[in-house]
Design an enzyme around this catalytic site. Structure first.
Site, PDB file in Angstrom:
ATOM      1  N   SER A 123       0.818  -1.223   0.000  1.00 57.39           N
ATOM      2  CA  SER A 123       0.000   0.000   0.000  1.00 57.39           C
ATOM      3  C   SER A 123       0.846   1.266   0.000  1.00 57.39           C
ATOM      4  O   SER A 123       1.932   1.317   0.594  1.00 57.39           O
ATOM      5  CB  SER A 123      -0.868  -0.028   1.254  1.00 57.39           C
ATOM      6  N   GLU A 125       0.274   3.612   1.768  1.00 58.18           N
ATOM      7  CA  GLU A 125       0.379   4.042   3.174  1.00 58.18           C
ATOM      8  C   GLU A 125       1.764   3.723   3.743  1.00 58.18           C
ATOM      9  O   GLU A 125       2.135   4.238   4.790  1.00 58.18           O
ATOM     10  CB  GLU A 125      -0.710   3.380   4.013  1.00 58.18           C
ATOM     11  N   TYR A 146      -1.348   0.371  10.491  1.00 61.38           N
ATOM     12  CA  TYR A 146      -1.708  -0.259   9.211  1.00 61.38           C
ATOM     13  C   TYR A 146      -0.535  -0.167   8.238  1.00 61.38           C
ATOM     14  O   TYR A 146      -0.113  -1.169   7.647  1.00 61.38           O
ATOM     15  CB  TYR A 146      -2.944   0.424   8.616  1.00 61.38           C
TER      16      TYR A 146
HETATM   17  P1  NAP Z   1     -11.807  -4.703   1.358  1.00 59.06           P
HETATM   18  O1  NAP Z   1     -12.850  -4.448   0.333  1.00 59.06           O
HETATM   19  O2  NAP Z   1     -12.015  -4.119   2.717  1.00 59.06           O
HETATM   20  O3  NAP Z   1     -11.619  -6.279   1.504  1.00 59.06           O
HETATM   21  C1  NAP Z   1     -10.885  -6.841   2.547  1.00 59.06           C
HETATM   22  C2  NAP Z   1     -11.025  -8.339   2.478  1.00 59.06           C
HETATM   23  O4  NAP Z   1     -10.226  -8.934   3.497  1.00 59.06           O
HETATM   24  C3  NAP Z   1     -12.466  -8.856   2.702  1.00 59.06           C
HETATM   25  O5  NAP Z   1     -12.701  -9.882   1.768  1.00 59.06           O
HETATM   26  C4  NAP Z   1     -12.416  -9.418   4.119  1.00 59.06           C
HETATM   27  O6  NAP Z   1     -13.317 -10.487   4.317  1.00 59.06           O
HETATM   28  C5  NAP Z   1     -10.985  -9.954   4.132  1.00 59.06           C
HETATM   29  N1  NAP Z   1     -10.449 -10.187   5.479  1.00 59.06           N
HETATM   30  C6  NAP Z   1     -10.285  -9.274   6.464  1.00 59.06           C
HETATM   31  N2  NAP Z   1      -9.723  -9.854   7.536  1.00 59.06           N
HETATM   32  C7  NAP Z   1      -9.511 -11.157   7.222  1.00 59.06           C
HETATM   33  C8  NAP Z   1      -8.960 -12.265   7.898  1.00 59.06           C
HETATM   34  N3  NAP Z   1      -8.530 -12.176   9.155  1.00 59.06           N
HETATM   35  N4  NAP Z   1      -8.886 -13.456   7.255  1.00 59.06           N
HETATM   36  C9  NAP Z   1      -9.360 -13.591   5.989  1.00 59.06           C
HETATM   37  N5  NAP Z   1      -9.922 -12.580   5.292  1.00 59.06           N
HETATM   38  C10 NAP Z   1      -9.976 -11.376   5.902  1.00 59.06           C
HETATM   39  O7  NAP Z   1     -10.367  -4.214   0.843  1.00 59.06           O
HETATM   40  P2  NAP Z   1      -9.882  -3.796  -0.627  1.00 59.06           P
HETATM   41  O8  NAP Z   1     -10.089  -2.340  -0.779  1.00 59.06           O
HETATM   42  O9  NAP Z   1     -10.420  -4.744  -1.620  1.00 59.06           O
HETATM   43  O10 NAP Z   1      -8.304  -4.003  -0.493  1.00 59.06           O
HETATM   44  C11 NAP Z   1      -7.693  -5.236  -0.863  1.00 59.06           C
HETATM   45  C12 NAP Z   1      -6.259  -5.251  -0.365  1.00 59.06           C
HETATM   46  O11 NAP Z   1      -5.527  -4.189  -0.964  1.00 59.06           O
HETATM   47  C13 NAP Z   1      -6.097  -5.056   1.136  1.00 59.06           C
HETATM   48  O12 NAP Z   1      -5.029  -5.857   1.556  1.00 59.06           O
HETATM   49  C14 NAP Z   1      -5.740  -3.591   1.282  1.00 59.06           C
HETATM   50  O13 NAP Z   1      -5.004  -3.362   2.460  1.00 59.06           O
HETATM   51  C15 NAP Z   1      -4.912  -3.403   0.024  1.00 59.06           C
HETATM   52  N6  NAP Z   1      -4.883  -2.043  -0.487  1.00 59.06           N
HETATM   53  C16 NAP Z   1      -6.060  -1.429  -0.806  1.00 59.06           C
HETATM   54  C17 NAP Z   1      -6.021  -0.144  -1.321  1.00 59.06           C
HETATM   55  C18 NAP Z   1      -7.300   0.566  -1.704  1.00 59.06           C
HETATM   56  O14 NAP Z   1      -7.239   1.771  -1.952  1.00 59.06           O
HETATM   57  N7  NAP Z   1      -8.420  -0.125  -1.805  1.00 59.06           N
HETATM   58  C19 NAP Z   1      -4.796   0.496  -1.529  1.00 59.06           C
HETATM   59  C20 NAP Z   1      -3.614  -0.186  -1.221  1.00 59.06           C
HETATM   60  C21 NAP Z   1      -3.674  -1.470  -0.716  1.00 59.06           C
HETATM   61  P3  NAP Z   1     -14.807 -10.301   4.946  1.00 59.06           P
HETATM   62  O15 NAP Z   1     -15.718 -10.057   3.769  1.00 59.06           O
HETATM   63  O16 NAP Z   1     -15.045 -11.581   5.620  1.00 59.06           O
HETATM   64  O17 NAP Z   1     -14.757  -9.133   5.889  1.00 59.06           O
END
Ligand code: NAP
Length: 331
Positions: A123, A125, A146
């Protein structure tokens, strides 16, 4: 034989777009889920084409079971504790999921099937307030638990890569969509906009309106994620649009979309008519500006975004207006 992919976080924004993309490319897709069906709303259209397996990034046994079932060519580790304020409340849990989870997956891959390729969702971040457009050589300086947990995981990728595993960290800047988590600022604003369009004038409380982010469209970013995993040699890439906008800019753009959609001149500035700053929502250790320099990705993996800031805001506002209408007609 189709290539086999295991996606953690498949129920989330990126996981659901990536699953669609990989299915389109002919992959056999396995998804790690914690529960169903409420968390599967973005997968309804494609769920019948995915093999689901229960698990949690904190639980090695469930990850091993998922890995053996999928026997993947590619693992996409997208699951995480993603919300920065929660990372301040639960820093140890955030590390356990975000860094511990990857360490468990890497250990399983290295032991069971070392030719597996592993993608880690790193990320922007991790940069904190490094300043200026950030590329792959910009020093990291995370400003939250984070960001630190993501940096620990990013380094783990590099360490395992040094031991021969194909492991890449995609350093993605903020990317949004109608599937963005409702706790995130962009989605908070577009959900409020749907209520404003219905005549509700409740002001939305936000933190720092001047914080700037490089916002792109998640559907574009999952193409980059896949491309990174197809290179001959594993490498980390920065992914972003190269432009940053403030939270205030985002609200202004939302009002412009509402003006265009409704023809109602009431949707005009100043934005303080629609939002107010709540000091409790101003982040500890705020990051003031995050902007990507994604030239390497353009040159080496041939990636570029297709949706600009205006297009993204319009897509999100329209989707939240439709969702509110559907909820009202279902009630
Ligand atoms: P999101 O929509 O919040 O999805 C997070 C996912 O992680 C959900 O499927 C959630 O499952 C799962 N999860 C959380 N805790 C878990 C655990 N303990 N064991 C197994 N599954 C778990 O996030 P996103 O925006 O798609 O982001 C995807 C990834 O990219 C993340 O790693 C995030 O940190 C990274 N990222 C995102 C951005 C951004 O701008 N979106 C930027 C940089 C990096 P549930 O449905 O069960 O809650």
């Amino acid at each position: 034989m189709p290539r086999r992919a295991l996606i953690t976080g498949i129920t989330g924004q990126d996981g659901s777009y990536l699953a669609e993309h990989l299915l389109d490319l002919g992959y056999q897709v396995y998804g790690l889920v914690r529960r169903e069906p409420e968390s599967m709303q973005w997968l309804r259209r494609i769920a019948h084409r995915i093999e689901f397996t229960y698990g949690d990034l904190r639980d090695s046994v469930s990850l091993e079971t998922a890995f053996r079932k999928a026997w993947p060519d590619e693992v996409y580790n997208l699951a995480a504790q993603v919300f920065i304020p929660t990372s301040w409340e639960f820093p140890a849990d955030t590390f356990d999921v975000n860094a511990g989870g990857l360490s468990r997956l890497l250990q399983i891959a290295a032991r069971e099937k070392p030719d597996t390729r592993v993608y880690q969702a790193s990320s922007s971040e991790m940069y904190g307030n490094s300043g200026g457009p950030c590329n792959e050589t910009t020093p990291f300086c995370p400003a939250s638990p984070y960001g630190a947990s993501k940096l620990a995981a990013h380094h783990l990728c590099r360490i395992y890569r040094g031991r021969g595993l194909y492991a890449v960290g995609g350093i993605l800047f903020n990317h949004e969509s109608p599937r963005r988590g409702p706790e995130m600022v962009t989605r908070k604003i577009t959900r409020a906009a749907a209520a404003w369009a219905k005549g509700d004038r409740t002001k939305l409380r936000l933190g720092n309106l001047q914080a700037r982010r490089d916002w792109g469209f998640a559907g574009d970013y999952v193409r980059a994620i896949h491309l990174m995993m197809q290179q001959e040699k594993p490498a980390d890439y920065v992914i972003g649009t190269g432009d940053s906008h403030s939270v205030a800019d985002f609200v202004e753009q939302v009002l412009q979309v509402l003006r265009q959609m409704t023809g109602d001149s009431d949707f005009s500035g100043p934005i303080e008519r629609f939002v107010e700053v709540d000091a409790r929502l101003v982040r500890a250790n705020e990051i003031y500006d995050l902007r990507a320099d994604a030239r390497l990705a353009r040159e080496e993996i041939g990636w570029k975004p297709t949706v600009d800031f205006k297009g993204l805001v319009e897509m999100m506002v329209k989707a939240d207006i439709s969702a509110l209408r559907e909820a009202a007609s279902a009630a």
